[in-house]
Design an enzyme around this catalytic site. Sequence first.
Site, PDB file in Angstrom:
ATOM      1  N   LYS A   1       0.463  11.489  16.471  1.00 40.76           N
ATOM      2  CA  LYS A   1       0.299  10.035  16.675  1.00 40.76           C
ATOM      3  C   LYS A   1       0.544   9.674  18.139  1.00 40.76           C
ATOM      4  O   LYS A   1      -0.216   8.919  18.740  1.00 40.76           O
ATOM      5  CB  LYS A   1       1.365   9.280  15.858  1.00 40.76           C
ATOM      6  CG  LYS A   1       1.068   9.042  14.408  1.00 40.76           C
ATOM      7  CD  LYS A   1       2.074   8.002  13.900  1.00 40.76           C
ATOM      8  CE  LYS A   1       2.315   8.101  12.419  1.00 40.76           C
ATOM      9  NZ  LYS A   1       3.421   7.262  11.953  1.00 40.76           N
TER      10      LYS A   1
ATOM     11  N   GLY B   1       7.420   5.709   2.112  1.00 39.18           N
ATOM     12  CA  GLY B   1       5.995   5.404   1.966  1.00 39.18           C
ATOM     13  C   GLY B   1       5.352   6.122   0.795  1.00 39.18           C
ATOM     14  O   GLY B   1       4.651   5.528  -0.020  1.00 39.18           O
ATOM     15  N   ARG B   2       5.596   7.430   0.686  1.00 42.63           N
ATOM     16  CA  ARG B   2       4.924   8.207  -0.366  1.00 42.63           C
ATOM     17  C   ARG B   2       5.550   7.996  -1.734  1.00 42.63           C
ATOM     18  O   ARG B   2       5.097   8.567  -2.720  1.00 42.63           O
ATOM     19  CB  ARG B   2       4.898   9.688   0.015  1.00 42.63           C
ATOM     20  CG  ARG B   2       6.241  10.274   0.375  1.00 42.63           C
ATOM     21  CD  ARG B   2       6.070  11.624   1.062  1.00 42.63           C
ATOM     22  NE  ARG B   2       7.319  12.176   1.571  1.00 42.63           N
ATOM     23  CZ  ARG B   2       7.843  11.893   2.762  1.00 42.63           C
ATOM     24  NH1 ARG B   2       7.233  11.035   3.555  1.00 42.63           N
ATOM     25  NH2 ARG B   2       8.965  12.443   3.161  1.00 42.63           N
TER      26      ARG B   2
ATOM     27  N   GLU C   1      -4.089   3.116  12.247  1.00 41.67           N
ATOM     28  CA  GLU C   1      -5.284   3.055  11.413  1.00 41.67           C
ATOM     29  C   GLU C   1      -5.360   1.723  10.668  1.00 41.67           C
ATOM     30  O   GLU C   1      -6.403   1.066  10.633  1.00 41.67           O
ATOM     31  CB  GLU C   1      -5.272   4.194  10.379  1.00 41.67           C
ATOM     32  CG  GLU C   1      -5.403   5.584  10.950  1.00 41.67           C
ATOM     33  CD  GLU C   1      -4.061   6.230  11.294  1.00 41.67           C
ATOM     34  OE1 GLU C   1      -3.086   5.484  11.540  1.00 41.67           O
ATOM     35  OE2 GLU C   1      -4.005   7.471  11.340  1.00 41.67           O
TER      36      GLU C   1
ATOM     37  N   LYS D   1       4.032  -0.345   5.292  1.00 40.50           N
ATOM     38  CA  LYS D   1       5.488  -0.498   5.314  1.00 40.50           C
ATOM     39  C   LYS D   1       5.937  -0.987   6.695  1.00 40.50           C
ATOM     40  O   LYS D   1       6.685  -1.937   6.815  1.00 40.50           O
ATOM     41  CB  LYS D   1       6.141   0.847   4.972  1.00 40.50           C
ATOM     42  CG  LYS D   1       7.640   0.803   4.952  1.00 40.50           C
ATOM     43  CD  LYS D   1       8.208   2.132   4.486  1.00 40.50           C
ATOM     44  CE  LYS D   1       9.721   2.157   4.697  1.00 40.50           C
ATOM     45  NZ  LYS D   1      10.334   3.417   4.307  1.00 40.50           N
TER      46      LYS D   1
ATOM     47  N   GLU E   1       4.221  16.174   2.470  1.00 38.04           N
ATOM     48  CA  GLU E   1       4.948  15.395   3.476  1.00 38.04           C
ATOM     49  C   GLU E   1       6.459  15.470   3.191  1.00 38.04           C
ATOM     50  O   GLU E   1       7.273  15.388   4.099  1.00 38.04           O
ATOM     51  CB  GLU E   1       4.464  13.938   3.480  1.00 38.04           C
ATOM     52  CG  GLU E   1       4.798  13.195   4.760  1.00 38.04           C
ATOM     53  CD  GLU E   1       4.014  11.898   4.938  1.00 38.04           C
ATOM     54  OE1 GLU E   1       2.984  11.895   5.639  1.00 38.04           O
ATOM     55  OE2 GLU E   1       4.438  10.872   4.375  1.00 38.04           O
TER      56      GLU E   1
HETATM   57  O1  F6P Z   1       1.775   9.700   7.369  1.00 34.88           O
HETATM   58  C1  F6P Z   1       2.928   9.140   7.903  1.00 34.88           C
HETATM   59  C2  F6P Z   1       3.304   7.857   7.244  1.00 34.88           C
HETATM   60  O2  F6P Z   1       4.441   7.364   7.865  1.00 34.88           O
HETATM   61  C3  F6P Z   1       3.518   8.001   5.736  1.00 34.88           C
HETATM   62  O3  F6P Z   1       4.760   8.457   5.396  1.00 34.88           O
HETATM   63  C4  F6P Z   1       3.215   6.628   5.270  1.00 34.88           C
HETATM   64  O4  F6P Z   1       2.957   6.636   3.907  1.00 34.88           O
HETATM   65  C5  F6P Z   1       2.009   6.293   6.102  1.00 34.88           C
HETATM   66  O5  F6P Z   1       2.278   6.879   7.369  1.00 34.88           O
HETATM   67  C6  F6P Z   1       1.680   4.842   6.241  1.00 34.88           C
HETATM   68  O6  F6P Z   1       2.711   4.107   6.842  1.00 34.88           O
HETATM   69  P1  F6P Z   1       2.760   2.537   6.754  1.00 34.88           P
HETATM   70  O7  F6P Z   1       2.867   2.146   5.330  1.00 34.88           O
HETATM   71  O8  F6P Z   1       3.966   2.136   7.556  1.00 34.88           O
HETATM   72  O9  F6P Z   1       1.485   2.001   7.369  1.00 34.88           O
END
Ligand code: F6P
Length: 544
Positions: free
Chosen positions: A507, A270-271, A215, A209, A356
Amino acid sequence: MTKPTSLTQQPAWQALERHYDQLKDKQLRELFADDAGRGEKLTAEGAGLFLDYSKNRVTDETLRLLLQLAEQTGVAAKRDAMFAGEKINVTEGRAVLHTALRVPKGGTVMVDGVNVVPEVHAVLDKMAAFADQVRAGTWLGYTGKPIKNIVNIGIGGSDLGPVMAYEGLKFYSQRNLTVRFVSNVDGTDLVEKTHGFDPAETLFIVSSKTFTTQETMANATSARAWLLGTLKDDSAVARHFVAVSTNAEAVSKFGIDTTNMFGFWDWVGGRYSMDSAIGLSLMIAVGPAHFQELLAGFHEMDEHFRTAPADKNLPMLLALLGVWYDDFFDAQTVAILPYDQYLSHFSAYLQQLDMESNGKHVTLEGDLVDYQTGPVIWGQPGTNGQHAFYQLIHQGTKLIPCDFIGFIQTLNPLTPHHDLLMANVFAQTEALAFGKTRQEVEADGVEAEQVAHRVFEGNRPTNTILADKLTPRILGSLIALYEHKVFVQGAIWNINSFDQWGVELGKVLASKIVPELQAGAEPDLQHDSSTNALIRRYRAGRRA
Ligand code: F6P
């Protein structure tokens, strides 16, 4: 803004506290004996799902009070505000509109004066056109070979939903495509998931997103290096990398052509994003028609949640029963037990969705809560769990409410497996509810010194969720059931289910530690003595 009445001051909450004192020792055996029709009465149906909640430690009075609690905490108005696109994610100033992702073409959902449904369908159409090309072998890699392997790179909501649904709907997938999911920043994940792949036949979908997640960016960068290590021309990236993101600038900076980017919006958490473009890998695997069916299932449950009366409303009932155990019985966890191998990732997916969302310690107004919020979610597909942790659920000292999920028809009719599987669903919930008394154990002729060990107290609550068959539509409905369950609980607890500040601190600290691990000269470590010593030990060991 006037503060709402604190949850524990609500009349229904206080009545539930008194009611709990009367009911806490009541046995499910008695509740069933008192009402021969209980097993058929305490059920509800909607969007293709059947819920039997009779094996819960509730009476009509409990349900009446729980429904009153939902009323007094304004759940229906909060639900309507979510569907209407109000900015209910107050700490991020955002609307929460994953429900708009599954509104059929022609519908209307307004965000800041704009109907977002046409945009949603424009992205779905673009995804479908791309998915069709990959599936047909007409999307060619840099050397002219068709794509055989798809690797989704993402983490959290950009991974858990797609991988869960890919596994969940594997039966419907195009089997000449291999789809894998890389999430962990541990290099092993990328190395193992690309093992044996020919770069010339591999497509990476970078799903993020924000397009800033450490990662995902590390994995995407290494994946590009892996690709270019063989194809040796930067222009190959355009044929082998696409992106799913809300951040076009970062996508383009990474080197992915934004014509190969599939967008979504800040009003999709995201979730809650697996039914947005984040589901591109899934759509490629199962095809656009099945993906549309999945969305139809989500939408059917949305409509059920929006319109069914509270006492027949599946997400509402699941949520209220959860609050009953979480806040009054002080249950700490909920086990999710799908009796379907295809749902092997379902509880892992629900972990993020629920924990979350509702792992929060302050109210919307920022006050510390004086009650329990979200439970720990965990589980494994049946029957594997039975041979691992069910012992503790049956005879341990903790109360663990469980959701059993099963299907009447199997997708793989290999006689007699499905009957064996489903017999276990029914047997487990029966055993958990009714146990085995001392008298019953003795009547079996068990030696006196063994009797206590073989007694099952019972009175362990379960929900049973049944559907006819695991179809894309049913999977959509099942996921939306839990999305809305989480919503109702968050509404009752008066917390923001849609932010996730709790993942930030770690983080930030990690990004400070990375250069300390990589520094040539011994860094001036300013952490606590434990963290300093661990970093020194790692640095020393790594050099050795
Ligand atoms: O774990 C934290 C978070 O912000 C989640 O809410 C989200 O799904 C995930 O990291 C990945 O985020 P992104 O899609 O921005 O890489």
